[in-house]
Design an enzyme around this catalytic site. Structure first.
Site, PDB file in Angstrom:
ATOM      1  CB  ILE A 283      -0.972   0.004   1.205  1.00 35.86           C
ATOM      2  CG1 ILE A 283      -1.953   1.186   1.121  1.00 35.86           C
ATOM      3  CG2 ILE A 283      -0.229  -0.029   2.524  1.00 35.86           C
ATOM      4  CD1 ILE A 283      -3.128   1.094   2.089  1.00 35.86           C
ATOM      5  CB  CYS A 284       0.938   4.148   0.832  1.00 32.77           C
ATOM      6  SG  CYS A 284       1.060   5.936   0.998  1.00 32.77           S
ATOM      7  CG  HIS A 285       5.160   6.520  -0.574  1.00 31.40           C
ATOM      8  ND1 HIS A 285       4.079   7.105   0.042  1.00 31.40           N
ATOM      9  CD2 HIS A 285       5.717   7.486  -1.341  1.00 31.40           C
ATOM     10  CE1 HIS A 285       3.991   8.363  -0.336  1.00 31.40           C
ATOM     11  NE2 HIS A 285       4.979   8.626  -1.173  1.00 31.40           N
TER      12      HIS A 285
END
Length: 180
Positions: free
Chosen positions: A105-107
């Site tokens: 998730i995300c970065h």
């Protein structure tokens, strides 16, 4: 199922660790905090220090063989640190080689880029990673959750903390299918 949660000694976005951890535990899985150093990791709420969490296993002393799946929480500093650690990158790559499911998730896809496992895959992330993903041969999409079943394993990706509910539901479904 034992699920590795791979994080750096500091920089993980706390909610991206704690919410998936709780979801995995509530579903009857055994989440295991894996890091590059023993002791504790320092989580963050965006740029502010949050809680610390005890490390269960060190990446250099364990292997993908002992886990059924991998979760990569985000935070800006967390995956940036992990992608500079050869053992962490190798650990991630081994999940793909062994056909085990991975959720990021995300970065966190920065670590996937470094492990050279996004080529010919479709995934999402925090929007600032889209050029890195494309340059690594992947296809970036702006979706709450993307499940990519092409390739050696199933990859579940999500964009940001607001997508955590959908992310957790998706990876738990994929992990259950893989275990079943």
């Amino acid at each position: 199922m034992r699920i590795a949660f791979l994080v750096a000694p500091e920089g993980v976005e706390q909610v991206e660790l704690t919410e998936p951890w709780k979801a995995a535990k509530d579903a009857g899985h055994e989440p295991v905090l894996v890091s590059t150093k023993s002791g504790e990791i320092q989580a963050f709420n965006h740029l502010d220090k949050a809680d610390t969490f005890p490390v269960d296993e060190v990446v250099g002393d364990t292997s993908a063989d002992s886990f059924g799946a991998l979760v990569l929480p985000g935070g800006v500093a967390n995956p940036d640190f992990l992608r500079m650690d050869d053992k962490a990158v190798g650990f991630v790559r081994d999940f793909f080689r062994q056909g085990r499911p991975v959720a990021a998730i995300c970065h966190a896809p920065w670590t996937l880029v470094e492990a050279d496992v996004v080529r010919d895959r479709v995934l999402t992330s925090w929007p600032s990673l889209q050029t890195d993903i494309r340059n690594a041969g992947g296809t970036w999409v702006d979706e709450q959750v993307k499940i990519c079943e092409g390739g050696p394993n199933t990859l579940v990706t999500s964009r940001k903390p607001d997508d955590l509910k959908a992310f957790c539901e998706a990876f738990l479904d994929v992990f259950a299918r893989q275990a079943g």
